[in-house]
Design a protein around this motif. Structure first.
Motif, PDB file in Angstrom:
ATOM      1  N   TYR A  63       6.303  17.329  28.761  1.00  0.00           N
ATOM      2  CA  TYR A  63       6.575  15.103  28.747  1.00  0.00           C
ATOM      3  C   TYR A  63       6.250  14.709  30.129  1.00  0.00           C
ATOM      4  CZ  TYR A  63       8.934  15.717  23.674  1.00  0.00           C
ATOM      5  OH  TYR A  63       8.838  15.775  23.085  1.00  0.00           O
ATOM      6  N   GLN A  67       8.953   9.595  29.425  1.00  0.00           N
ATOM      7  CA  GLN A  67       8.296  10.417  28.048  1.00  0.00           C
ATOM      8  C   GLN A  67      10.118  10.614  28.094  1.00  0.00           C
ATOM      9  OE1 GLN A  67       6.110   7.663  26.592  1.00  0.00           O
ATOM     10  NE2 GLN A  67       5.600   7.926  28.925  1.00  0.00           N
ATOM     11  N   PRO A 174       1.701  15.693  12.785  1.00  0.00           N
ATOM     12  CA  PRO A 174       2.035  14.715  13.311  1.00  0.00           C
ATOM     13  C   PRO A 174       3.526  15.255  13.154  1.00  0.00           C
ATOM     14  CG  PRO A 174       0.033  13.958  12.526  1.00  0.00           C
ATOM     15  CD  PRO A 174       0.486  14.777  11.555  1.00  0.00           C
ATOM     16  N   SER A 176       7.229  12.945  14.920  1.00  0.00           N
ATOM     17  CA  SER A 176       7.767  12.263  15.320  1.00  0.00           C
ATOM     18  C   SER A 176       9.009  11.228  14.651  1.00  0.00           C
ATOM     19  CB  SER A 176       6.898  10.417  15.795  1.00  0.00           C
ATOM     20  OG  SER A 176       6.368   9.676  13.875  1.00  0.00           O
ATOM     21  N   ARG A 178      11.790   8.021  14.443  1.00  0.00           N
ATOM     22  CA  ARG A 178      11.666   6.574  14.640  1.00  0.00           C
ATOM     23  C   ARG A 178      13.113   6.234  14.368  1.00  0.00           C
ATOM     24  NH1 ARG A 178       8.289   5.086   9.340  1.00  0.00           N
ATOM     25  NH2 ARG A 178       9.359   5.895   7.999  1.00  0.00           N
ATOM     26  N   THR A 187       9.376   4.095  17.847  1.00  0.00           N
ATOM     27  CA  THR A 187       8.984   4.965  17.374  1.00  0.00           C
ATOM     28  C   THR A 187       8.773   5.724  18.479  1.00  0.00           C
ATOM     29  OG1 THR A 187       8.184   4.270  15.125  1.00  0.00           O
ATOM     30  CG2 THR A 187       7.140   5.888  15.778  1.00  0.00           C
ATOM     31  N   MET A 188       8.402   6.944  18.234  1.00  0.00           N
ATOM     32  CA  MET A 188       8.087   8.307  19.564  1.00  0.00           C
ATOM     33  C   MET A 188       7.398   9.349  18.715  1.00  0.00           C
ATOM     34  SD  MET A 188       9.966  10.593  22.489  1.00  0.00           S
ATOM     35  CE  MET A 188      12.065  10.417  21.689  1.00  0.00           C
ATOM     36  N   ASP A 189       6.176   9.908  19.434  1.00  0.00           N
ATOM     37  CA  ASP A 189       5.500  11.040  18.939  1.00  0.00           C
ATOM     38  C   ASP A 189       6.855  12.063  19.612  1.00  0.00           C
ATOM     39  OD1 ASP A 189       3.963  12.903  19.236  1.00  0.00           O
ATOM     40  OD2 ASP A 189       2.325  11.337  19.152  1.00  0.00           O
ATOM     41  N   LEU A 190       6.603  13.543  19.327  1.00  0.00           N
ATOM     42  CA  LEU A 190       7.501  13.505  19.719  1.00  0.00           C
ATOM     43  C   LEU A 190       7.003  14.856  20.410  1.00  0.00           C
ATOM     44  CD1 LEU A 190      10.185  14.290  16.621  1.00  0.00           C
ATOM     45  CD2 LEU A 190      10.952  14.080  19.261  1.00  0.00           C
ATOM     46  N   ARG A 191       5.384  15.213  19.204  1.00  0.00           N
ATOM     47  CA  ARG A 191       4.727  16.528  20.415  1.00  0.00           C
ATOM     48  C   ARG A 191       4.410  15.918  21.603  1.00  0.00           C
ATOM     49  NH1 ARG A 191       3.360  19.964  17.077  1.00  0.00           N
ATOM     50  NH2 ARG A 191       2.942  19.517  14.646  1.00  0.00           N
ATOM     51  N   ARG A 195       6.013   6.803  23.397  1.00  0.00           N
ATOM     52  CA  ARG A 195       6.479   5.361  22.758  1.00  0.00           C
ATOM     53  C   ARG A 195       5.608   5.020  21.814  1.00  0.00           C
ATOM     54  NH1 ARG A 195      10.744   5.982  27.167  1.00  0.00           N
ATOM     55  NH2 ARG A 195       8.832   4.494  28.124  1.00  0.00           N
ATOM     56  N   GLY A 196       5.875   4.920  20.458  1.00  0.00           N
ATOM     57  CA  GLY A 196       5.009   3.714  20.058  1.00  0.00           C
ATOM     58  C   GLY A 196       4.829   2.186  20.316  1.00  0.00           C
TER      59      GLY A 196
END
Length: 383
Positions: A63, A67, A174, A176, A178, A187-191, A195-196
């Motif tokens: 990351y 992040q 996808p 994520s 949340r 929310t956070m995109d784990l890939r 953060r959203g």
């Protein structure tokens, strides 16, 4: 890591076609048991456990700085590692997770929570709603039960346990997380660790600063309880002998939410500041003085442009006499409604606006300032 898995299934609507694709698993993992497609398992991770990806067929994602973390009123969640691959095997098999592989068309994703990241801005009470987390794969949510990690109950409550989530998901889907806390979801995109757009910006900037101010006040108090006017010399500051705050550092905090006032209005934030305490050595020949402070009357915040903001409604009563180096009771907290981009200002304290009660030989009477101490200023700089 010890066993204790929680197994739940992902909603497969719209994803059924990717559960299998008819091909065979790679020969090197074909002998491993397959995790059920579109399923999520959670494990408790104990201190000192080896990383889940050690010796496995997983690739750890990196990351960008800053992040891989979500913060809220009563929780914090950080990703120690996010790994993706076709199988888990090797040393982790004995740790409770067990060897496993993904079915064709699927991949395993592993989310390891950072045991050091768990405390929100506020310590929750027993009756406060608990933050709720979900793993979201391709739009399908699955409730998580071990994340976020349980926050400490105090500054001396050290927790070392953690949690690991292992999910079998459609390859490339996808993924994520949340978390909903105090009625708001982030929310956070784990890939990617990003953060959203629902991230609450106030939690991802410098939002606190230690206060080290001390001062000295001079004045006088007139009372009908023997002696008429009493000259007073007060020490002012933040140190106390309050058992509940012995390990605390006096800190000004910019908060999007407080338990008492809820969420700040759009474009605003709450600046939460400890009240300074005033004290003087105990004098057996002088009346005892208690000060009743109404926050809006006594405290204001001056911004760099000259704007003066009165404190939000609140009050406290301080006993000024002390036998030790500091008062026995803290002054508690006061709050100011400030712009969300607040960085620095000055708290002005007009102790002369406090109401005085004098006590002598079990008799009480109202006192009056003669003269009142001059106002004093406490700088607040969040940098």
């Amino acid at each position: 890591m010890r066993c204790g898995a929680v197994v739940v299934g992902l909603v497969c609507a719209g994803l059924v076609a990717s559960c299998t694709n008819g091909s065979e698993p790679p020969p090197e993992v074909a002998g491993l048991p397959a995790q059920r497609p579109n399923s999520v398992e959670e494990f408790e991770r104990t201190a000192g456990s080896p990383p889940v990806w050690l010796g496995s067929e997983l690739t750890v994602q990196s990351y960008e700085d800053g992040q891989g973390r979500l913060d809220g009123p009563f929780f914090a969640f950080g990703v120690e590692a996010f790994a993706v691959g076709k199988a888990i095997k090797g040393p982790v098999a004995a740790s409770g997770i067990g060897e496993r592989r993904a079915e064709p068309g699927q991949e395993l994703v592993v989310v390891a929570a950072d045991s050091r990241v768990r405390a929100g801005q506020w310590v929750p009470d027993e009756d406060d709603p608990k933050p709720k987390a979900e793993l979201v794969v391709g739009g399908a949510p699955t409730a998580l039960h071990r994340i976020p990690l349980t926050p400490p109950k105090s500054g001396v409550d050290v927790k070392l346990d953690s949690a690991v989530v292992v999910a079998s998901v459609p390859a490339g889907a996808p993924v994520s997380i949340r978390v909903t806390d105090a009625g708001r979801t982030q929310t956070m995109d784990l890939r990617t660790g990003r953060r959203g757009p629902d991230a609450i910006a106030g939690y991802y900037r410098r939002n606190s600063a230690e206060l080290t101010w001390t001062g000295h006040l001079s004045g006088g108090i007139s009372t009908p309880l023997g002696g008429g006017r009493t000259p007073v010399e007060f020490a002012a500051g933040f140190k106390t002998m309050d058992p509940a705050h012995l390990t605390d550092k006096p800190t000004a905090t910019l908060a999007p939410y407080t338990p008492r006032r809820g969420w700040a209005p759009p474009g605003g934030a709450w600046l939460v500041v400890p009240r300074p305490v005033v004290s003087r050595p105990f004098d057996p020949f002088s009346p005892l003085f208690d000060l009743a402070l109404s926050d809006p009357a006594v405290f204001s915040l001056r911004l760099p442009d000259g704007t003066a903001i009165p404190a939000e409604p609140g009050s406290t009563t301080m006993s000024t006499e002390v036998l030790g180096p500091w008062p026995l009771k803290s002054g508690g907290l006061m709050t100011f409604a400030v712009p969300a981009e607040f960085q620095r200002g000055t708290v002005r304290a007009s102790i002369g606006a406090a109401e005085v009660t004098a006590t002598r030989l079990k008799k009480k009477a109202a006192g009056s300032w003669s003269p009142a101490p001059a106002p004093f200023d406490i700088p607040v700089d969040l940098g």
